[in-house]
Design an enzyme around this catalytic site. Sequence first.
Site, PDB file in Angstrom:
ATOM      1  N   SER A  97       0.830  -1.201   0.000  1.00 42.32           N
ATOM      2  CA  SER A  97       0.000   0.000   0.000  1.00 42.32           C
ATOM      3  C   SER A  97       0.870   1.259   0.000  1.00 42.32           C
ATOM      4  CB  SER A  97      -0.951  -0.061   1.202  1.00 42.32           C
ATOM      5  OG  SER A  97      -1.906   0.956   1.174  1.00 42.32           O
ATOM      6  N   HIS A 122      -2.452  -1.164  -4.167  1.00 40.97           N
ATOM      7  CA  HIS A 122      -3.911  -1.195  -4.285  1.00 40.97           C
ATOM      8  C   HIS A 122      -4.435   0.228  -4.171  1.00 40.97           C
ATOM      9  CE1 HIS A 122      -4.513  -1.865   0.373  1.00 40.97           C
ATOM     10  NE2 HIS A 122      -3.884  -0.747   0.104  1.00 40.97           N
TER      11      HIS A 122
END
Length: 199
Positions: A97, A122
């Site tokens: 992330s 993501h």
Amino acid sequence: MLVPIVVEQTGRGERSYDIYSRLLKDRIIFLGGGIDDNVANLVIAQLLFLEAEDPDKDIHLYINSPGGVVTAGMAIYDTMRYIKAPVSTICVGQAASMGAFLLSGGEKGKRYSLVNSRIMIHQPLGGFQGQATDIHIHAKEILRMKDQLNALLAEHTGQSVEKVAADTERDYFMSGEEAKNYGIIDAIVTRNVVTGGAN
């Protein structure tokens, strides 16, 4: 967690440091764990300190993080870009992330991963409760942040914004080799030897 203490002999006797302070002497910053405002403030303070000490010397940011708060991560990212000192990024364990985003934001040619590290990108996560109007405002903001992060990740990796947007729709896991091919890192490091890239 107990932080180890390192004792060094100097001409004036013994000097003890916690391990992170000792690493800082060698221009190493360790970003371990989730990224929140407190962690970001500590990393930013270390970046600014090392910049003030020597703006021409590399700073090494080691990342082992599951990600965290987008605004906290962006504060670290903006500071990395703001200072003159080149920031080398090294993934140890995982950079997921916002951790992966910071990994990609290191100095071009100086972004690394250890052999068995994993990288995951993501879209930003968010949750908000309240009145419908407020929820709508926050939804618009998270979509704006998503577009901003996709554009920056595309810039750092050389991928198209469309590809990054498609890949970040869901959790997208990569090995070090896959992250190198994607453009998040430049090379994989084994035993202080860089493989698969320049250097």
